[in-house]
Design an enzyme around this catalytic site. Structure first.
Site, short mmCIF file in Angstrom:
data_model
loop_
_atom_site.label_atom_id
_atom_site.label_comp_id
_atom_site.label_asym_id
_atom_site.label_seq_id
_atom_site.Cartn_x
_atom_site.Cartn_y
_atom_site.Cartn_z
CG ASP A 1 14.09 21.82 50.39
OD1 ASP A 1 14.37 23.08 51.42
OD2 ASP A 1 14.89 21.08 50.61
CG HIS A 2 14.29 26.33 53.92
ND1 HIS A 2 14.18 25.99 54.83
CD2 HIS A 2 15.03 26.87 53.89
CE1 HIS A 2 15.25 25.54 54.47
NE2 HIS A 2 16.32 26.16 54.76
CG HIS B 1 18.60 22.02 51.22
ND1 HIS B 1 17.38 22.44 50.73
CD2 HIS B 1 19.62 22.13 52.29
CE1 HIS B 1 16.85 22.23 52.13
NE2 HIS B 1 18.35 22.73 53.00
#
Length: 184
Positions: A44-45, A107
């Site tokens: 997950d960037h 996120h």
């Protein structure tokens, strides 16, 4: 044809990892049929952001915080993920995912995992995942009626500045889109 007999075989999958529990489970089963768990990297960037990466260091590296970071001293934690950007060139993705799938299930949950988990026995990926999964297993799952009562969804409108477009004015976003860009 992704596997070779020499060297390392790794597979990186960036979120979203499915669009529901069922599709995530199907994807996981497909990946496990060809790769072992230590070869699969779900990334997950957003978790590469400096503030997110600092959570474990602040939590577990400071003896005062480490000793007081618990229900006896903390009554409430609120996670806010605010962005100044619009959709920009991401409309094709964002209009299919929306804020709930893009920001909350990925996120925000990972940040909640870092904030709420017990100190893992080591900082290996396996122990961190196990500590986070303990947190996730205790989260309340809402039915459709409870979602309506406990969540707010919205869509951003035009801002005060000329460059601040509404969501439906963004390139490649349908004018009649009901996609959520805000979730609380």
């Amino acid at each position: 044809g992704l596997m070779s007999d020499t060297g390392y075989n790794r597979l990186m999958v960036e979120k979203p990892f499915g669009t529901s529990y069922k599709t995530a489970e199907e994807l996981q089963n497909q990946l496990e049929s060809g790769f072992s768990d230590d070869q699969i990297f779900r990334i997950d960037h957003y978790l590469g952001k400096e503030m997110v990466q600092n959570i474990p260091a602040v939590r577990f590296g400071n003896p005062i915080l480490d000793a007081t970071w618990n229900k006896n001293y903390i009554k409430n934690v609120q996670v806010t993920l605010a962005e100044q950007l619009g959709v920009e060139e991401r409309a094709g993705y964002y209009n299919t995912a929306g804020a709930l799938l893009d920001m909350i299930q990925n996120h925000a949950f990972q940040i909640v995992g870092w904030l709420a988990m017990e100190k893992p026995s080591s900082f290996s990926d396996t122990d961190i995942r196990a500590a986070k999964n303990t947190v996730f297993s205790k989260l309340k799952m809402y039915d459709e009626r409870e979602v309506v009562t406990n969540f707010v969804r919205g869509q951003y409108g035009r801002g005060r500045e000329v460059w601040q477009k509404s969501y439906t004015e963004e390139p490649n976003v349908p004018a009649d889109s009901k996609n959520d860009t805000y979730v609380a």
